[in-house]
Scaffold this active site. Structure first.
Site, PDB file in Angstrom:
ATOM      1  CB  THR A 143       0.418   8.844   6.326  1.00 20.53           C
ATOM      2  OG1 THR A 143       0.282   7.424   6.479  1.00 20.53           O
ATOM      3  CG2 THR A 143       1.744   9.164   5.677  1.00 20.53           C
ATOM      4  CB  ILE A 154      -0.936   0.038   1.225  1.00 20.09           C
ATOM      5  CG1 ILE A 154      -1.628  -1.303   1.430  1.00 20.09           C
ATOM      6  CG2 ILE A 154      -2.000   1.121   1.053  1.00 20.09           C
ATOM      7  CD1 ILE A 154      -2.568  -1.312   2.610  1.00 20.09           C
ATOM      8  N   PRO A 155       1.551   1.566  -1.106  1.00 19.44           N
ATOM      9  CG  PRO A 155       2.140   1.846  -3.344  1.00 19.44           C
ATOM     10  CD  PRO A 155       1.625   0.820  -2.373  1.00 19.44           C
ATOM     11  CG  HIS A 156       0.158   5.411   2.211  1.00 15.66           C
ATOM     12  ND1 HIS A 156       0.629   4.145   2.481  1.00 15.66           N
ATOM     13  CD2 HIS A 156       0.369   6.132   3.338  1.00 15.66           C
ATOM     14  CE1 HIS A 156       1.089   4.096   3.720  1.00 15.66           C
ATOM     15  NE2 HIS A 156       0.955   5.298   4.258  1.00 15.66           N
ATOM     16  CB  ALA A 157       2.050  10.261  -1.113  1.00 15.88           C
TER      17      ALA A 157
END
Length: 728
Positions: free
Chosen positions: A172, A65-68
């Site tokens: 995050t 789950i890459p997230h930004a």
């Protein structure tokens, strides 16, 4: 918003032949950029890679789950790819991944998408859901996988006392926070224990633990990758202080071995006041200008809406009582006093009859809502509520940045900016009135000649200064001896911040006052030169650009100032409010009408949801359009802007005024048209009101039809070209 609504067919790919983590990230970022969901590909990719550098986003079970959270994200969404062959992702369980979800969000779309993202963890933990995604061949299969309800079974607490409690938090506040929560609930339930987990995520603190929960718990697990708030609750308690990763993969063991391993420690006693100075108390808060402004506006709205509607009742009663009929004796006395003053100032000359009528008209118009005693009772309530507009705006902007200590100096900044109370500023100072004004030059009549009330502009600037003062003082006193914390928090910081913000506003109100004065003169210039049509068009456009966002709120606040007298007393100045309200009604009404005129361009779910927009639009609740705009921002926004601009043009061109700052159709009786004159008698005649209401309804109807037509034909064209797919 449902979770599956964040997935888009154009950024969902199945059984892709990608060989590495870098290749997957580049592939998904390119997809998001190509579909205009990210405005700056490099900036967004850098944010993704930065997050990857902090800790692996490989959650285990073959999932990444890459997230930004980044302001280059135009539309919050989840890009998805399933792989033919698993690849290394440095996962928490050291296993390769074949299901990757790239979460792109800008942290500006409110609770809807954050709630949906939080729900993602509940799905990802379920083997049946993972299997469905691995077997998915097309977007419809992905969407169908989310139709199955995910229910988390728990053990009921006995007498409200939980066996296991905990807190989860990650930097995050999106993925790990809710995954750790879900796994701890799952592990505790599997062991037959009742459980309650508090999350400190991007949506704030949820499911908050009470002191009673803490005192009665058998197991306490603090799973976090950033500082926690509210640690004062755990002073002296046995806890396991660990990471979200540990809770996700070893949570069952942590619960079973609580108190038996070296991971169990005694939490330090922490002052509740020290909890406020957390990692969230930082200069980063000052950079979130849009969020801070919207937080202040949202707290201000109840004062404006309630006060404005009640003030409108006072206006209606005053009008119904007889077109401003004040007892003849008071009328005669006022006229006589005014005439004598005029004679004295003009060598004993009698004023012309036209001058007397004009003066009386201005007097009556300026005091509309007070001539009848019953009307005055309601007007007093309305005015009291509305005069708190700028102070509340400033107070909560400051509060959002630095917390409770910012509330008082922010409120004072708003009071001083708006001149509320009259102690500091007054047009004619004397006694307790205008104590600051006397320090500046006065004219021969003892009146101020320098504009020193900066209104909402000064309120917003003052709020930031107040927050900066509290920030500096709090950090400066952070190492104060513990025994003096009470003096620090109750005396030193409040006193010093009050003095600091007062001195600041004393200086800033002059240049900001001239700025506000310039705005007033600009609007007056438009009114005097029959350019209200331009003003109406601008405000109608602004109300539809972001539908509840900062541009919308600037237009709306400008309108409310015209009602409260903050933009002067020109009879036509409240065209500003009329145009703002009309423009704000267009988006929800336009969507509702479009679903009727172009039924094949909408899903059944959208058509059902749009029914509520008739009521929301009628009562001036623009936010009814936001759920639709999130899924189709370009078409909705541009069509709404076209409809809002045309509506504003008609309102401005017909010189329609409005004396209430909210209410939609509920305040239509207060609408008036100045087409045939702007004197009190002319503006309050039955003809002016009838014309105003009729033309206003026509303006809103035309704007609604324009938006619905543009939106409907645009969607229909794109459906025919294959650019838009309607899946019922």
């Amino acid at each position: 918003m449902e979770l599956k609504d964040l997935f888009k067919s154009k950024v969902s790919v199945f059984q892709a032949d990608l060989k590495s983590k870098d290749e997957v990230i580049n592939f998904l970022v390119d997809k998001l950029s190509k579909e205009k969901m990210v405005t700056n590909k490099k900036t967004f990719k850098d944010a993704i890679l930065k997050r990857e550098g902090e800790a692996s986003t490989g959650m285990g079970d073959g999932i990444g789950i890459p997230h930004a959270i980044n302001n280059t994200v135009k539309e919050p969404c989840i890009a998805f790819v399933s792989l033919k062959s698993p690849i290394d992702w440095q996962s928490l369980d050291n296993q390769p991944v074949d299901l990757i979800f790239m979460i792109a969000t800008n942290d500006e779309k409110g609770e809807a998408h954050l709630g949906a993202l939080a729900d993602l963890s509940k799905f990802l933990m379920k083997p049946e859901f993972q299997k469905a995604l691995r077997n998915a061949k097309a977007f419809k299969d992905l969407s169908k996988a989310f139709d199955n309800k995910i229910e988390t079974k728990t053990v009921e607490a006995k007498d409200g006392k939980y066996d296991v409690i905990g807190i989860t938090a990650c930097p995050t506040g999106i993925a790990h926070t809710y995954l750790a929560e879900e796994k701890l609930i799952e592990y505790a339930t599997e062991l037959g224990l009742s459980v309650k987990i508090e999350t400190q995520g991007r949506r704030g603190t949820e499911n908050k633990l009470t002191q009673e929960d803490v005192d009665n718990a058998k197991v306490i697990i603090l799973a976090h990758d950033k500082n926690l708030q509210g640690m004062g609750r755990f002073g002296g308690k046995q806890v396991i202080d660990t990471t979200t990763k540990d809770a996700i993969f070893n949570g069952k063991q942590l619960i079973e071995e609580f108190g038996k391993t070296e991971k169990t420690t005694t939490a330090k006693s922490v002052s509740s006041k020290d909890d406020e100075v957390s990692d969230d108390f930082s200069l980063k808060k000052f950079a979130q200008v849009k969020g801070n402004l919207l937080a202040g506006v949202s707290r201000m709205l109840p004062f404006v809406v309630a006060g404005g509607i009640i003030l409108g009742i006072g206006f209606l009663i005053d009008f119904a009582a007889g077109s401003g009929s004040v007892p003849n004796l008071i009328d005669a006395i006022w006229r006589a006093d005014w005439i004598e003053a005029y004679k004295k100032a003009n060598d004993n000359k009698e004023p012309a009859e036209e001058l007397i009528k004009a003066a009386w008209s201005n007097y009556w118009m300026g005091n509309f809502g007070t001539h009848n005693e019953v009307a005055g009772w309601f007007s007093a309530i309305g005015k009291t509520g509305m005069m708190m507009m700028v102070p509340i705006l400033a107070a909560y902007i400051s509060y959002t940045i630095v917390g409770p200590q910012g509330l008082m100096p922010g409120f004072i900044a708003g009071l001083l900016a708006d001149g509320t109370g009259g102690f500091a500023y007054a047009s004619k100072p004397g006694g307790w009135s205008g104590l600051w004004s006397v320090l500046f030059p006065l004219n021969e009549s003892g009146e101020t000649i320098i504009p020193m009330q900066s209104g909402f502009i000064g309120g917003m600037v003052g709020a930031y200064v107040a927050a900066l003062l509290v920030f500096g003082l709090t950090l400066g006193f952070k190492k104060f001896n513990k025994s003096f914390h009470g003096i620090r928090d109750i005396v030193l910081i409040p006193v010093l911040s009050l003095l600091g913000i007062s001195l600041t506003m004393f200086v800033l109100n002059i240049p900001l006052g001239y700025t506000m004065y310039g705005l007033q003169q600009f609007l007056k210039l438009l009114a005097d030169n029959n350019l209200l049509i331009l003003l109406g068009a601008i405000l109608g456009l602004m109300m539809c650009i972001d539908m509840g966002g900062p541009i919308n709120k600037i237009a709306y606040v400008t309108g409310t100032l015209s009602v409260s007298g903050g933009l002067g007393n020109d009879p036509l100045i409240t065209v500003t409010m009329a145009a703002a309200m009309a423009g704000g009604m267009i988006p929800p009404l336009g969507i509702a009408l479009c679903t009727l005129l172009f039924r094949n361009a909408w899903t059944q779910k959208e058509k059902d949801s749009a029914k509520a927009n008739w009521l929301m639009g009628a009562f001036f609740i623009s936010e009814g359009a936001i759920p639709f705009m999130v899924t189709d921002p370009k078409r909705i926004s541009l069509s709404a802007m076209a409809g809002g601009t045309i509506t504003g043009l008609i309102v401005g061109g017909c010189k329609i005024t409005l004396g209430a700052p909210h209410g939609g159709i509920a305040v239509f009786p207060l609408l008036k048209s100045g087409l045939f004159g702007t004197s009190a008698e002319q503006m309050n005649s039955g003809g002016a009101i009838g014309l105003g209401v009729g033309l206003y309804i026509l303006a809103v109807a035309i704007g609604t039809l324009v938006m619905a037509s543009i939106l409907g034909f645009w969607k229909t064209y794109d459906i025919r070209k294959g650019k838009l797919v309607i899946a019922n």
